[in-house]
Scaffold this active site. Sequence first.
Site, short mmCIF file in Angstrom:
data_model
loop_
_atom_site.label_atom_id
_atom_site.label_comp_id
_atom_site.label_asym_id
_atom_site.label_seq_id
_atom_site.Cartn_x
_atom_site.Cartn_y
_atom_site.Cartn_z
N ASN A 162 34.33 32.74 43.36
CA ASN A 162 33.62 31.47 43.23
C ASN A 162 32.48 31.69 42.23
O ASN A 162 31.48 32.33 42.57
CB ASN A 162 33.08 31.04 44.61
CG ASN A 162 32.23 29.78 44.53
OD1 ASN A 162 32.15 29.14 43.48
ND2 ASN A 162 31.61 29.43 45.63
N LYS A 199 30.48 29.56 41.06
CA LYS A 199 29.36 28.62 41.25
C LYS A 199 28.96 28.01 39.90
O LYS A 199 29.84 27.66 39.13
CB LYS A 199 28.21 29.34 41.98
CG LYS A 199 28.73 30.00 43.27
CD LYS A 199 27.68 30.48 44.19
CE LYS A 199 28.35 31.09 45.44
NZ LYS A 199 27.39 31.56 46.42
N HIS A 254 32.03 24.15 51.20
CA HIS A 254 31.27 25.37 50.91
C HIS A 254 29.85 25.23 51.46
O HIS A 254 29.26 24.14 51.45
CB HIS A 254 31.24 25.64 49.40
CG HIS A 254 30.64 26.98 49.10
ND1 HIS A 254 29.29 27.16 48.98
CD2 HIS A 254 31.21 28.20 48.94
CE1 HIS A 254 29.04 28.45 48.75
NE2 HIS A 254 30.19 29.10 48.72
N GLU A 307 27.04 25.85 50.23
CA GLU A 307 26.05 25.20 49.35
C GLU A 307 26.26 23.69 49.29
O GLU A 307 25.29 22.94 49.11
CB GLU A 307 26.09 25.86 47.97
CG GLU A 307 25.41 27.23 48.01
CD GLU A 307 26.06 28.32 47.20
OE1 GLU A 307 26.77 28.00 46.23
OE2 GLU A 307 25.88 29.50 47.55
N GLU A 359 32.15 32.17 55.82
CA GLU A 359 31.01 32.61 55.03
C GLU A 359 29.73 32.32 55.81
O GLU A 359 29.21 31.19 55.77
CB GLU A 359 30.96 31.87 53.69
CG GLU A 359 32.18 32.10 52.83
CD GLU A 359 31.88 31.83 51.36
OE1 GLU A 359 31.96 32.76 50.58
OE2 GLU A 359 31.55 30.68 51.03
N GLY A 418 24.63 35.33 48.99
CA GLY A 418 23.67 35.55 47.91
C GLY A 418 22.42 36.29 48.36
O GLY A 418 21.42 36.30 47.65
N SER A 445 28.00 38.14 50.13
CA SER A 445 27.51 39.43 49.61
C SER A 445 28.58 40.53 49.61
O SER A 445 28.30 41.70 49.84
CB SER A 445 26.27 39.88 50.38
OG SER A 445 25.20 38.97 50.16
P1 13P Z 1 27.89 35.79 47.22
O1 13P Z 1 29.09 36.69 47.09
O2 13P Z 1 27.09 35.69 45.93
O3 13P Z 1 27.06 36.17 48.41
O4 13P Z 1 28.43 34.31 47.46
C1 13P Z 1 29.37 34.12 48.46
C2 13P Z 1 29.91 32.75 48.33
O5 13P Z 1 29.24 31.78 48.60
C3 13P Z 1 31.29 32.60 47.82
O6 13P Z 1 31.74 31.31 47.99
#
Ligand code: 13P
Length: 247
Positions: free
Chosen positions: A10, A12, A97, A99, A167, A173, A210
């Site tokens: 992903n 982002k 997701h 976010e 997640e 993150g 992460s």
């Molecule tokens: P990170 O791997 O940067 O922690 O993000 C995870 C994520 O949200 C994947 O969709």
Amino acid sequence: MSRSILFAANWKMHLSPGEARTYMDRFLEVDAPRAGRSLAFFPPAVSIEAVARALVGHDHAVVGAQDVHWEPKGAFTGATSVSLARSAGAAAALVGHSERRHVFGDTDEETRRKLDAVVDGGLQVMLCVGETLDDREAGRTDATTARQLTSALDGVDPGIDLVIAYEPVWAIGTGRNATPDDAARAHRGIRNVLQDLGFAGETRVLYGGSVNTGNVAALLAQRELDGVLVGGASLDPDGWAAICAEG
Ligand code: 13P
């Protein structure tokens, strides 16, 4: 039956169309396809087409949208419909997701509408669920994922092309991943809810939060994990190829 591992990236809000082309050239140069392993890329909407073009002839990999609107068209400034994503080459879409839920305020109800639109449009659904730190500390991990799964999937045809991504919000993150045992425990809870909702054991359940080259092997050593959904560590093609080499 040997399990099929899915490595999903992903990106982002990173990597323009030009950067995506350069990335895919490099990734496809260094990655060695393997039996029993598949890949998915979720670039920003403007870069879906560049990734789709790069993946022509690479049947083990798909490109998908990070988010879609539930309406097929209309005055929804900034949004991407399922058919727009599909016409750019998307074969899958993330739904729910963290976010989207916690930064943009998508509700369970809106997440369900998006899932229904993705299913109607014939794309694979990658439904994301996960608890906040408060939920976790209050012992509500399983209750949270059960609520998210039930509101998104109750009454949905179990024959749809579905992947779940667990997640935990506190692990995204932050550099703080769930331990392999914690991830496996949460996955067992998710699997139980999926079974109650009529979804067969073949539905893959990924872990995200992460994940990096240093922890992916230990996470995937847990039989409950059918793959990973990776943000930051997927942005470098060599690093992502190293993670995918664990499959
Ligand atoms: P990170 O791997 O940067 O922690 O993000 C995870 C994520 O949200 C994947 O969709």
